[in-house]
Design an enzyme around this catalytic site. Sequence first.
Site, PDB file in Angstrom:
ATOM      1  CG  ASP A  68     -74.018 -76.100 -42.759  1.00  0.00           C
ATOM      2  OD1 ASP A  68     -73.767 -75.787 -43.939  1.00  0.00           O
ATOM      3  OD2 ASP A  68     -74.736 -75.403 -42.022  1.00  0.00           O
ATOM      4  CG  HIS A 139     -79.115 -71.985 -36.944  1.00  0.00           C
ATOM      5  ND1 HIS A 139     -80.444 -72.294 -37.131  1.00  0.00           N
ATOM      6  CD2 HIS A 139     -78.601 -71.850 -38.186  1.00  0.00           C
ATOM      7  CE1 HIS A 139     -80.706 -72.343 -38.419  1.00  0.00           C
ATOM      8  NE2 HIS A 139     -79.611 -72.070 -39.084  1.00  0.00           N
ATOM      9  CD  GLU A 144     -80.989 -75.780 -35.426  1.00  0.00           C
ATOM     10  OE1 GLU A 144     -81.061 -74.574 -35.151  1.00  0.00           O
ATOM     11  OE2 GLU A 144     -81.614 -76.290 -36.380  1.00  0.00           O
TER      12      GLU A 144
HETATM   13  N1  LIG Z   1     -77.151 -73.975 -42.476  1.00  0.00           N
HETATM   14  C1  LIG Z   1     -77.653 -72.738 -43.034  1.00  0.00           C
HETATM   15  C2  LIG Z   1     -76.980 -71.580 -42.317  1.00  0.00           C
HETATM   16  O1  LIG Z   1     -75.588 -71.591 -42.594  1.00  0.00           O
HETATM   17  C3  LIG Z   1     -77.615 -70.266 -42.774  1.00  0.00           C
HETATM   18  O2  LIG Z   1     -76.962 -69.187 -42.160  1.00  0.00           O
HETATM   19  C4  LIG Z   1     -79.081 -70.257 -42.434  1.00  0.00           C
HETATM   20  C5  LIG Z   1     -79.766 -68.952 -42.793  1.00  0.00           C
HETATM   21  O3  LIG Z   1     -80.069 -68.926 -44.165  1.00  0.00           O
HETATM   22  P1  LIG Z   1     -80.462 -67.630 -44.963  1.00  0.00           P
HETATM   23  O4  LIG Z   1     -79.211 -66.895 -45.219  1.00  0.00           O
HETATM   24  O5  LIG Z   1     -81.084 -68.169 -46.221  1.00  0.00           O
HETATM   25  O6  LIG Z   1     -81.434 -66.868 -44.133  1.00  0.00           O
HETATM   26  O7  LIG Z   1     -79.685 -71.320 -43.165  1.00  0.00           O
HETATM   27  C6  LIG Z   1     -79.172 -72.642 -42.931  1.00  0.00           C
HETATM   28  O8  LIG Z   1     -79.637 -73.084 -41.711  1.00  0.00           O
END
Ligand SMILES: N[C@@H]1[C@@H](O)[C@H](O)[C@@H](COP(=O)(O)O)O[C@@H]1O
Length: 262
Positions: A68, A139, A144
């Site tokens: 993304d 998500h 979302e």
């Molecule tokens: N777009 C990214 C996701 O791909 C990721 O999985 C999420 C959780 O992040 P973290 O691994 O820092 O908790 O954050 C963002 O929203």
Amino acid sequence: MAEIIIVDSQEQAGDIYAHCVADLIESKPNAVLGLATGSSPLVAYERLAALIKERKLDVSGVQGFALDEYVGLDPEHPESYRSTINRTVTVPLGLNPQSVHVPNGDPAGLQTAGAAYDAAIEEAGGIDIQILGIGSDGHIGFNEPGSSLASGTRMKTLTEQTRIDNARFFDNDIEQVPVHCITQGIGTIMKARQLILLAFGKGKADAVAAAVEGGVSSLCPASALQFHPHATVIVDEEAASKLIHADYYRYAYEHKPEWQRI
Ligand SMILES: N[C@@H]1[C@@H](O)[C@H](O)[C@@H](COP(=O)(O)O)O[C@@H]1O
């Protein structure tokens, strides 16, 4: 759900991912990796970088596709996912920057950028191993709650919670966090031949339980993984703390023959 692995540390999870990807690159030098941002995959990338060096793997033919990108953020901005993937994956793994793709978040081209991205993945032969994190609301990528489980890559609107969660990368100022993103769809993610989702910490426990043991629902986008033929969810004890069948997952993993482990 195909396989749940409960580990003691992020390092252990990272090693499982790293060995899996290193073995893939060894047998398929033009492997296609699905890449994710967020804190969850960072140790896994570090372990993979170390293993690539140790085994002297040739990664010149490897391609990468990020999940993304924010819409309207300069790709050179340090918190764009283009910059983040470059810093955390492309450089440490020694990948050719031309072979690492990130969805195009330029507002001018958004109507066609999603379909073009899905076409580029197809043209590369499809993603072999997609690494995933999970948001506190379940998500994956930036899909979302409420996202179509069959979606392709397209523009989405971030929830306020996700913008609050991500404000830490933007001087703790939610106003600086873009409102829109472009993300691989859940349908796109499901086409990857193998999925490895990593989740750590008690903040992920509810999302993991809903994804793994709840009903399949667009309200928990990660629950789509229950339909994937080769999905592995690797969690630490805290992230596993709300799984009803945690004991069984441990037992099943211990009794698994080596050839059946990822
Ligand atoms: N777009 C990214 C996701 O791909 C990721 O999985 C999420 C959780 O992040 P973290 O691994 O820092 O908790 O954050 C963002 O929203």
